[in-house]
Motif scaffolding. Structure first.
Motif, PDB file in Angstrom:
ATOM      1  N   HIS A  39      37.413 -37.894  50.128  1.00  0.00           N
ATOM      2  CA  HIS A  39      38.561 -37.372  50.873  1.00  0.00           C
ATOM      3  C   HIS A  39      39.756 -38.312  50.700  1.00  0.00           C
ATOM      4  N   PRO A  40      40.903 -37.776  50.349  1.00  0.00           N
ATOM      5  CA  PRO A  40      42.055 -38.656  50.061  1.00  0.00           C
ATOM      6  C   PRO A  40      42.530 -39.483  51.252  1.00  0.00           C
ATOM      7  N   GLU A  41      42.198 -39.063  52.470  1.00  0.00           N
ATOM      8  CA  GLU A  41      42.650 -39.788  53.654  1.00  0.00           C
ATOM      9  C   GLU A  41      41.507 -40.520  54.351  1.00  0.00           C
ATOM     10  N   PHE A  42      40.422 -40.782  53.623  1.00  0.00           N
ATOM     11  CA  PHE A  42      39.242 -41.410  54.217  1.00  0.00           C
ATOM     12  C   PHE A  42      39.591 -42.676  54.987  1.00  0.00           C
ATOM     13  N   GLU A  43      40.394 -43.536  54.378  1.00  0.00           N
ATOM     14  CA  GLU A  43      40.703 -44.828  55.005  1.00  0.00           C
ATOM     15  C   GLU A  43      41.509 -44.679  56.283  1.00  0.00           C
ATOM     16  N   GLY A  44      42.096 -43.506  56.494  1.00  0.00           N
ATOM     17  CA  GLY A  44      42.910 -43.310  57.691  1.00  0.00           C
ATOM     18  C   GLY A  44      42.124 -42.927  58.926  1.00  0.00           C
ATOM     19  N   PHE A  45      40.832 -42.646  58.779  1.00  0.00           N
ATOM     20  CA  PHE A  45      40.005 -42.262  59.925  1.00  0.00           C
ATOM     21  C   PHE A  45      39.297 -43.478  60.510  1.00  0.00           C
ATOM     22  N   ASP A  46      39.187 -43.493  61.828  1.00  0.00           N
ATOM     23  CA  ASP A  46      38.498 -44.569  62.532  1.00  0.00           C
ATOM     24  C   ASP A  46      37.020 -44.186  62.669  1.00  0.00           C
ATOM     25  N   LEU A  47      36.155 -44.808  61.874  1.00  0.00           N
ATOM     26  CA  LEU A  47      34.728 -44.511  61.887  1.00  0.00           C
ATOM     27  C   LEU A  47      33.928 -45.635  62.538  1.00  0.00           C
ATOM     28  N   SER A  48      34.605 -46.477  63.291  1.00  0.00           N
ATOM     29  CA  SER A  48      33.969 -47.684  63.831  1.00  0.00           C
ATOM     30  C   SER A  48      32.887 -47.388  64.859  1.00  0.00           C
ATOM     31  N   SER A  49      32.862 -46.172  65.410  1.00  0.00           N
ATOM     32  CA  SER A  49      31.837 -45.830  66.398  1.00  0.00           C
ATOM     33  C   SER A  49      30.474 -45.614  65.756  1.00  0.00           C
ATOM     34  N   LEU A  50      30.442 -45.310  64.452  1.00  0.00           N
ATOM     35  CA  LEU A  50      29.175 -45.026  63.772  1.00  0.00           C
ATOM     36  C   LEU A  50      28.292 -46.268  63.696  1.00  0.00           C
ATOM     37  N   THR A  51      27.045 -46.097  64.089  1.00  0.00           N
ATOM     38  CA  THR A  51      26.076 -47.186  63.959  1.00  0.00           C
ATOM     39  C   THR A  51      24.974 -46.836  62.952  1.00  0.00           C
ATOM     40  N   ARG A  52      24.779 -45.553  62.682  1.00  0.00           N
ATOM     41  CA  ARG A  52      23.779 -45.083  61.721  1.00  0.00           C
ATOM     42  C   ARG A  52      24.260 -43.798  61.062  1.00  0.00           C
ATOM     43  N   SER A  53      23.982 -43.676  59.785  1.00  0.00           N
ATOM     44  CA  SER A  53      24.186 -42.428  59.052  1.00  0.00           C
ATOM     45  C   SER A  53      22.855 -42.113  58.387  1.00  0.00           C
ATOM     46  N   VAL A  54      22.459 -40.853  58.430  1.00  0.00           N
ATOM     47  CA  VAL A  54      21.151 -40.456  57.915  1.00  0.00           C
ATOM     48  C   VAL A  54      21.332 -39.329  56.907  1.00  0.00           C
TER      49      VAL A  54
END
Length: 504
Positions: A263-278
């Protein structure tokens, strides 16, 4: 509280979590108590339609609040759930409905018209739509007819709860029969492996009708986490949702992560809440897992599952070492092993490649109405053949080396060449057809068909693809068709699918 059957899940969730948000969907926030109430009312409506314990009820619709309430309502009356892929064509739906003898079918208004004739053919007594459609019952009316309280039917946890159809190697789907215990236990163990609790916010666009999505739905209700659910996947919407809802865990097939990373705007999203991705459904490229960890700030934990196991069968444990490239370790309560493909009784040592097999309470009861297929899949001692080739290391981490001999895995969906071949062979201009896998960067693999035409008959690739599109779910339609003069065959005339690529 202990839950042993699917029908008990929403009632006990409501008792424990009450007005807490259970589901966020399409701008709606729905509590555990509200889902339980709606499930009770729909269950009452189903009973009024004559649905009783053991009757089969089909769910043919995309993710929605109504789908989830209907799922639990069906289980609450003691009926057998039959969730099917929303991408199936009317002909494919007809096959499944007739094969399992469904008494009622839930669907959406836009899908109702072509399947209404099923009411006059077989056991199907009623079609219930989410919305309004002539000739079908309304979900809202059904819910309005039921009472606020409906005691879950007393059913044996070992009894049949769900029939999930998978693509068949004979060209026809097979209905994997799952007990209440296998469905509930798999959801509970999946939660434990990923350390999922009531404090989590789970985000996914996986369809609840798929065994992976269904496992996530059930575990969220079992343990009180909030499920942020989408009707379909969109990379930007998923990234925005993680940020907006402060999601702590997200699940999806690898292609979903690839689309988000691109996604071209990936860096603009705040994903800091994620602790796990499955992730599961196909192998996650190690490089992409590393990129997600670096850019999203959390690990990607792989799993491997199958419909016949009611969900995951191998998983990375979130408190253990996350070995990228591995699909994880044995889950609690059941065994996995690698055996000699020619002798299922001979377990292979670490490092050797063989067939992956399972035994334990997750294993299906068999294929509905298909004893031969059941005997081929399950050994007399209870070990289930996966058909996949893999290996295990000295520490018990499993790796998938290759997939079933002929199966094509497209973005997490299983496709069997025989099913596509059966459809294309019905075209009047086709003499012979073979279907094989073609590598695809986004989806892992796609189906490609090689067609030999009858003498003096003509049909182009576009025509044949259109012919398939009218008869197969979209994900099964070949992405490419090549007209060829002949196909590689054995001495008996059997098509050698593994040699089809040599025709390119």
């Amino acid at each position: 509280m202990s839950v042993s059957t699917i029908g008990e899940i929403p009632r006990q969730a409501a008792a424990r979590f009450g007005d807490k948000t259970a589901l966020v969907f399409g701008g709606r926030r729905v509590s555990f108590a509200e889902i339980d109430l709606l499930a009770s009312r729909v269950a009452g409506g189903l009973r009024a339609l004559g649905v009783d314990a053991g009757d089969r009820v089909t769910l043919y619709a995309q993710n929605s609040v109504e789908w989830i309430a209907s799922y639990y309502a069906i289980a609450r009356v003691g009926a057998v759930l039959n969730p099917i892929n929303v991408m199936l064509t009317p002909d494919e739906v007809a096959y499944v409905v007739k094969d399992c003898g469904a008494k009622v079918l839930f669907t959406t208004a836009d899908r109702a018209a072509p399947i209404l004739p099923l009411k006059a053919d077989g056991d199907l007594a009623e079609i219930v739509v989410f919305g309004e459609a002539d000739g079908a019952a309304s979900f809202d009316d059904l819910a309005a007819s039921g009472a606020n309280e409906f005691e879950p039917a007393a059913v044996d946890p070992e009894s049949l709860s769900t029939i999930c159809y998978t693509s068949g190697t004979t060209g026809f789907p097979k209905g994997a029969m799952l007990s209440h215990r296998s469905v509930v236990l798999n959801a509970a163990v999946t939660a434990a492996m990923n350390m999922r609790t009531e404090h989590d916010v789970q985000l996914t666009a996986l369809p609840c009708a798929h065994v992976y999505g269904g496992t996530l739905m059930n575990l969220n209700f079992l343990f009180g986490s909030t499920l942020v659910l989408y009707e379909k996947f969109d990379a930007g919407e998923a990234l925005q949702g993680i940020q907006e809802h402060r999601a702590t865990i997200t699940d999806g097939v690898p292609t979903m992560y690839l689309y988000m990373l691109a996604h071209p705007e990936f860096e603009g999203f705040d994903l800091s809440s994620l602790t796990r991705s499955v992730t599961g459904g196909q192998t996650m490229p190690v490089a992409k897992a590393e990129e997600w960890r670096e850019r999203a700030g959390c690990e990607v934990y792989e799993l491997w599952g199958m419909t016949e196991l009611a969900g995951p069968g191998l998983m990375q444990h979130c408190y253990g070492e996350n070995r990228l490239g591995s699909v994880g370790i044995e889950m609690f309560y059941h065994r996995a092993r690698i055996v000699d493909p020619e002798d299922a009784s001979r377990e292979l040592p670490a490092g050797e490649v063989g067939e992956l097999m399972f035994r334990g309470p997750f294993v299906m009861m068999g294929y509905y109405g298909n004893e031969q297929a059941t005997r081929e899949a399950i050994e007399p001692d209870g070990w289930l053949h996966s058909g996949d080739l893999g290996k295990v290391d000295e520490d018990g981490y499993f790796y998938i080396v290759d997939r079933k001999k002929d199966m094509i895995l497209t973005a997490g969906f299983n496709i069997y060449p025989a099913e596509i071949e059966r459809v294309i062979s019905a075209h009047p201009a086709v003499a012979m057809v073979g279907v094989g896998a073609k590598k695809d960067e986004a989806k892992g693999e796609v189906a490609k068909a090689y067609v030999v035409l009858k003498p003096d008959r003509e049909a182009g690739p576009d025509e044949l693809i259109g012919f398939c599109r009218a008869r197969l779910a979209a994900y099964k339609v070949p992405r490419e068709i090549q007209i060829v003069p002949d196909l590689p065959t054995t001495s008996t005339g059997k098509i050698l699918r593994r040699e089809l690529h040599t025709l390119e």
